[in-house]
Design a protein around this motif. Structure first.
Motif, PDB file in Angstrom:
ATOM      1  N   UNK A   7       0.853  -1.283   0.041  1.00 50.80           N
ATOM      2  CA  UNK A   7       0.092   0.187  -0.080  1.00 50.80           C
ATOM      3  C   UNK A   7       0.834   1.303  -0.120  1.00 50.80           C
ATOM      4  N   UNK A   8       1.245   1.718   1.194  1.00 50.52           N
ATOM      5  CA  UNK A   8       1.919   2.803   1.121  1.00 50.52           C
ATOM      6  C   UNK A   8       3.466   3.042   1.071  1.00 50.52           C
ATOM      7  N   UNK A   9       3.904   1.673   1.677  1.00 49.93           N
ATOM      8  CA  UNK A   9       5.520   1.625   1.668  1.00 49.93           C
ATOM      9  C   UNK A   9       6.118   1.104   0.360  1.00 49.93           C
ATOM     10  N   UNK A  10       7.247   1.758  -0.188  1.00 53.21           N
ATOM     11  CA  UNK A  10       7.940   1.365  -1.293  1.00 53.21           C
ATOM     12  C   UNK A  10       8.734   0.117  -0.889  1.00 53.21           C
ATOM     13  N   UNK A  11       9.014  -0.655  -1.673  1.00 52.75           N
ATOM     14  CA  UNK A  11      10.171  -1.963  -1.249  1.00 52.75           C
ATOM     15  C   UNK A  11      11.498  -1.249  -1.273  1.00 52.75           C
ATOM     16  N   UNK A  12      12.072  -1.490  -0.034  1.00 49.44           N
ATOM     17  CA  UNK A  12      13.216  -1.442   0.138  1.00 49.44           C
ATOM     18  C   UNK A  12      14.310  -2.205   0.041  1.00 49.44           C
ATOM     19  N   UNK A  13      15.674  -1.879   0.158  1.00 47.71           N
ATOM     20  CA  UNK A  13      16.766  -2.563   0.087  1.00 47.71           C
ATOM     21  C   UNK A  13      16.496  -3.871   1.213  1.00 47.71           C
ATOM     22  N   UNK A  14      16.114  -3.483   2.429  1.00 52.06           N
ATOM     23  CA  UNK A  14      15.863  -4.448   3.502  1.00 52.06           C
ATOM     24  C   UNK A  14      14.958  -5.829   3.045  1.00 52.06           C
ATOM     25  N   UNK A  15      13.782  -5.099   2.275  1.00 48.95           N
ATOM     26  CA  UNK A  15      12.657  -6.160   1.550  1.00 48.95           C
ATOM     27  C   UNK A  15      13.669  -7.071   0.787  1.00 48.95           C
ATOM     28  N   UNK A  16      14.371  -6.753  -0.090  1.00 51.93           N
ATOM     29  CA  UNK A  16      15.072  -7.320  -1.073  1.00 51.93           C
ATOM     30  C   UNK A  16      15.799  -8.522  -0.336  1.00 51.93           C
ATOM     31  N   UNK A  17      16.562  -8.119   0.590  1.00 47.87           N
ATOM     32  CA  UNK A  17      17.599  -8.762   1.480  1.00 47.87           C
ATOM     33  C   UNK A  17      16.952 -10.059   2.008  1.00 47.87           C
ATOM     34  N   UNK A  18      15.745  -9.691   2.757  1.00 50.20           N
ATOM     35  CA  UNK A  18      14.817 -10.832   3.434  1.00 50.20           C
ATOM     36  C   UNK A  18      14.379 -11.698   2.407  1.00 50.20           C
ATOM     37  N   UNK A  19      14.002 -11.224   1.245  1.00 46.76           N
ATOM     38  CA  UNK A  19      13.550 -12.011   0.029  1.00 46.76           C
ATOM     39  C   UNK A  19      14.637 -13.027  -0.512  1.00 46.76           C
ATOM     40  N   UNK A  20      15.659 -12.297  -0.495  1.00 47.75           N
ATOM     41  CA  UNK A  20      16.755 -13.017  -1.053  1.00 47.75           C
ATOM     42  C   UNK A  20      17.329 -13.963  -0.122  1.00 47.75           C
ATOM     43  N   UNK A  21      17.212 -13.902   0.942  1.00 50.05           N
ATOM     44  CA  UNK A  21      17.920 -14.545   2.195  1.00 50.05           C
ATOM     45  C   UNK A  21      19.275 -14.208   2.304  1.00 50.05           C
ATOM     46  N   UNK A  22      19.531 -13.041   2.209  1.00 53.17           N
ATOM     47  CA  UNK A  22      21.154 -12.545   2.444  1.00 53.17           C
ATOM     48  C   UNK A  22      20.984 -11.210   3.060  1.00 53.17           C
ATOM     49  N   UNK A  23      22.045 -10.840   3.464  1.00 50.61           N
ATOM     50  CA  UNK A  23      22.211  -9.682   4.281  1.00 50.61           C
ATOM     51  C   UNK A  23      22.238  -8.564   3.426  1.00 50.61           C
ATOM     52  N   UNK A  24      21.681  -7.183   4.059  1.00 51.47           N
ATOM     53  CA  UNK A  24      21.483  -5.865   3.416  1.00 51.47           C
ATOM     54  C   UNK A  24      22.927  -5.624   2.484  1.00 51.47           C
ATOM     55  N   UNK A  25      24.015  -5.932   3.177  1.00 57.26           N
ATOM     56  CA  UNK A  25      25.254  -5.339   2.607  1.00 57.26           C
ATOM     57  C   UNK A  25      25.283  -5.977   1.481  1.00 57.26           C
ATOM     58  N   UNK A  26      25.103  -7.355   1.401  1.00 56.03           N
ATOM     59  CA  UNK A  26      25.249  -8.303   0.095  1.00 56.03           C
ATOM     60  C   UNK A  26      24.389  -7.364  -1.072  1.00 56.03           C
ATOM     61  N   UNK A  27      23.006  -7.363  -0.894  1.00 53.71           N
ATOM     62  CA  UNK A  27      22.403  -6.960  -1.852  1.00 53.71           C
ATOM     63  C   UNK A  27      23.002  -5.417  -2.331  1.00 53.71           C
ATOM     64  N   UNK A  28      23.424  -4.574  -1.392  1.00 59.49           N
ATOM     65  CA  UNK A  28      23.865  -3.233  -1.745  1.00 59.49           C
ATOM     66  C   UNK A  28      25.215  -3.569  -2.483  1.00 59.49           C
ATOM     67  N   UNK A  29      26.014  -4.388  -2.266  1.00 57.10           N
ATOM     68  CA  UNK A  29      27.078  -4.832  -3.090  1.00 57.10           C
ATOM     69  C   UNK A  29      26.845  -5.032  -4.350  1.00 57.10           C
ATOM     70  N   UNK A  30      26.118  -6.288  -4.273  1.00 53.45           N
ATOM     71  CA  UNK A  30      25.545  -6.725  -5.561  1.00 53.45           C
ATOM     72  C   UNK A  30      25.014  -5.826  -6.726  1.00 53.45           C
ATOM     73  N   UNK A  31      24.092  -5.177  -6.058  1.00 50.89           N
ATOM     74  CA  UNK A  31      23.361  -3.994  -7.008  1.00 50.89           C
ATOM     75  C   UNK A  31      24.480  -3.021  -7.364  1.00 50.89           C
ATOM     76  N   UNK A  32      25.427  -2.684  -6.755  1.00 49.17           N
ATOM     77  CA  UNK A  32      26.419  -1.595  -7.139  1.00 49.17           C
ATOM     78  C   UNK A  32      27.631  -2.287  -7.859  1.00 49.17           C
TER      79      UNK A  32
END
Lengths: 335, 335
Positions: A7-32
DNA sequence: AACCGGATTGGCAGCGCTGCCAAAAGTCGC
DNA sequence: GCGACTTTTGGCAGCGCTGCCAATCCGGTT
C-alpha cells in the motif's frame, strides 16, 4: 515486475535482502557491483529484485555515500526559448547519461537574482556539479558556488574570468570576425539589429567585438536597432523594416542571431530587396535552417552541442579548466 | 556568505543549531516555516544561517520527510532538438518553479528501451511525479510508473488511454483538420512529406488522421515521402525536391511539421514555384517563424507551453485527469 | 501565589542506504 | 587433514534531516 504494491510503503533494500535470504550489505554490493560477491548471491538478489520490483532509493544512497550525491548535475540556463540552450542541454545530457548522471534544470529568464535563487535550490540537492551559463553572476551566486563544494562549469562564454572551469568560445572574437568578413566583402554602411542587450550579455559582447573590428577598419556602426524582448524571426523582420526606413542607404546588417536574420531575410523577400546586392545579411549561431535557405545565410556556427559535451567532460574532471572551442565562419550567400 | 569552508564537510543543520544556540528541531521548524517559533529564535537562526552560509541538504530532508521527495519531478522527453520539447519544458519549469519543484530530465531519443531505463533512473530519485511524452511505452515502463507510487502525467497526445493523467491534444484531429482545410481550399493532389514515422509516433497519428479525412472526401494521398532522420528545414527542402520530381502534378503538400515546411518553402523559392498558386504548403506546430514568412505559413498552432503548464497543475493534483487543450488552425497564406 | 492552557522548545528515533570491520566460508599446499 | 590465506558475508553505525512527544516557558487567572 509483478503487481506487488505494499500500500503505502515502497520496496526497500531490506525487503530485497529478506526475500533473497542474504544480508543488506550483500544486496547493496551486488546492486552496485562493488566489492566481491558470489555468483549465487548475485542470482538470488537479481531474482528478488525482479520479484519485488525494487527501485533503489538514491536519496538514501547519496546521503549515506561518500561526499555527496555525485549523481545529479545542476544546470542553470537563461532560457529554453532560444535553441542554443536546448542544444547545450542536449550535449550535456547525452554525455552525462552515459555515466548515470541526471541533470536538474533551472531557468533563470536572464535574471541574475533568479539565477542566485536557483543556484541555492539546486545546490540543496548536493549535485556533483553546478553548470552555469555565461560568466556574469551575482557575487552571492559565486560565493554559493564556491562554498558548495561542487565543481562549477560556466558555459558558452570565454571572455572573462570564471569561477572554476569555463567551456565555450569568445563572443567578442565572433563579433570581430563577423565585422572583418563584412568589411572584406566591401560593405561600409553596416547596421546592427539585435534583441535586448541588457539581458543577453553575450550578444552585447559580440556587438562590442564587432564595433571594435569596425573601428580598426576606420568604420563605425551605421545605425543600430535594439528590439525589446527575446529574439525571434518576427522581431528581426520588424526590426529590419524600421532600420531601413531610418537608414535607407544601409548596405549590410549584422543580426544578434540567425532567428533575427531569418526575419530580416523575410523582410527583404517581401520588400523585393535583393540580397546581398541591395543589402547583405549576417547572422549568428549557424542553425539548421541557415543552410537550407535559397541563399544560405552568412553566419557563424557555434559549437553548441560540443560545449555541452565538453562541459560534461569537465565536470567529470577529465578536461582542462578552460576550453575554447572556437567557431566557424560560414560564408554563405547573404553577405 | 563569509569564507567559512570547513575543509571537507559542508555546514549542516546541526552546525546551525549550535551556532544559533538552539535545538535542531527549532532550526528545522524555522527554516521550513512550519510549526511555531518565537521571533527571537527566527532571528538567531537567520543570523547563524547567514554567518555559516548554510545550504539545506534536501537529500536528507526528503529521506526523512513523509512519503518521498515531492520536490523533484522526473521528465522524459524524446528529444531536445525539436522545439516542441523545450517549449514543453518551459511551461513545466515555469509552473513548477513557483512551488519549488525542480525537473530532472531524461532524453530518450525516441527509444522506448531508453525511456524505460530512464524511468527507472528517475524514479530512483523518488520524484513527486513522472512526466512522459506520448502514450506509447514499454509494458515495463508502465509497470514501473504504476508501482513507483508517483503521479504520472503523459503529455502531448490524447489519442489513446493513459496510465494516469493525460494532457495534450488529439494528433489525429490535427491531421484531419489539416486535410479538411486543404480539401476545402480545392487542393486535390496532396502529398505528405515527413520524417521518420516509426520513431515519431505522433507524426504518424497526424498522418493517419489526415488520410482518414482525405478518404472521407473521396481522396487519397497523392504521393508520400518519408525522410530518414529527424525533421529539419534541410530535410524538408530535399524532400520536396524529390517529391516534385516524382509527382510533378502535385498541388499541395502536408508536412510533418513547420521545420520541414520551411524547407519546402525555401525549395519553392529557389525553384521559382509560386506558393500557393503552383503548390500549397501546410505545416504543423505554429512556430514563431511561420508568421514572419513573406507569406505566413498555413499551419496548426499547438499549445505547447500550455501543455507544460497544465501538466504541472496535474501533478500538483489541481486538475482533472484528462485535459484536451485543442489546437488552432492558422489559415496563413501558403495553403 | 499557585494554577492553567497554549506557545515554544529540545531530544531522539528512524528514513534507506553505504562503509567499515570482524566473522564465516572457501581454497590451497603439503 | 590442518594451518594460512583469500573470498564472501552480515551487523551495525551513521549520513542530515524531520516527526513525534514530552518538557519547559509564558501570560493571564483565580
Amino acid at each position: 515486475m509483478d503487481e506487488f504494491q505494499p500500500p503505502g510503503r515502497l520496496v526497500t533494500l531490506t525487503d530485497v535482502a529478506r526475500e533473497a535470504g542474504v544480508g543488506e550489505s550483500t544486496v547493496s554490493r551486488v546492486l552496485r557491483n562493488h566489492g566481491s560477491s558470489s555468483k549465487r548471491a548475485r542470482e538470488r538478489v537479481a531474482e528478488a529484485v525482479a520479484r519485488l520490483g525494487y527501485v533503489p532509493n538514491r536519496l538514501a544512497g547519496s546521503l549515506a555515500g561518500p561526499g555527496a550525491s555525485a549523481q545529479l548535475a545542476g544546470v542553470i540556463v537563461p532560457s529554453l526559448a532560444n535553441v542554443v540552450f536546448p542544444d547545450l542541454l542536449r550535449g550535456l545530457t547525452g554525455a552525462l547519461d552515459a555515466v548515470g548522471i541526471r541533470c536538474v534544470i533551472g531557468v533563470s529568464d536572464y535574471d541574475p537574482d533568479r539565477e542566485e535563487a536557483l543556484a541555492a535550490a539546486l545546490l540543496s540537492w548536493r549535485p556533483a556539479a553546478l553548470l552555469l551559463t555565461g560568466l556574469e553572476h551575482n557575487p552571492a551566486t559565486v560565493a554559493l558556488a564556491r562554498a558548495g563544494g561542487v565543481r562549477v562549469v560556466e558555459m558558452i562564454d570565454t571572455d572573462g574570468a570564471g569561477i572554476d572551469a569555463v567551456v565555450g568560445f569568445s563572443n567578442r572574437a565572433v563579433g570581430a570576425a563577423s565585422a572583418r568578413h563584412l568589411v572584406a566583402r566591401g560593405y561600409r554602411r553596416i547596421a546592427y539589429l539585435g534583441h535586448d542587450l541588457q539581458v543577453d550579455l553575450r550578444a552585447g559582447k559580440r556587438l562590442a567585438g564587432f564595433e571594435a573590428a569596425l573601428g580598426e577598419a576606420g568604420l563605425s556602426l551605421h545605425g543600430r536597432e535594439i528590439r525589446p524582448g527575446p529574439s525571434s524571426p518576427g522581431s528581426g523582420r520588424a526590426g529590419l523594416e524600421v532600420l531601413l526606413a531610418r537608414h535607407p542607404d544601409l548596405d549590410a546588417v549584422y543580426f544578434s542571431n540567425d532567428d533575427m536574420a531569418l526575419g530580416g531575410y523575410f523582410a527583404c523577400l517581401s520588400a523585393g530587396l535583393s540580397v546581398p546586392g541591395r543589402i547583405a545579411l549576417f547572422g549568428f549561431n549557424g542553425l539548421d535552417f541557415a543552410a537550407a535557405m535559397p541563399q544560405p545565410l552568412s553566419t557563424v556556427r557555434t559549437p553548441r552541442l560540443e560545449i555541452g559535451r565538453q562541459a560534461a567532460a569537465c565536470l567529470l574532471g577529465e578536461s582542462p579548466k578552460r576550453i575554447d572551442l572556437g567557431f566557424e565562419l560560414i560564408e554563405g550567400a547573404t553577405a
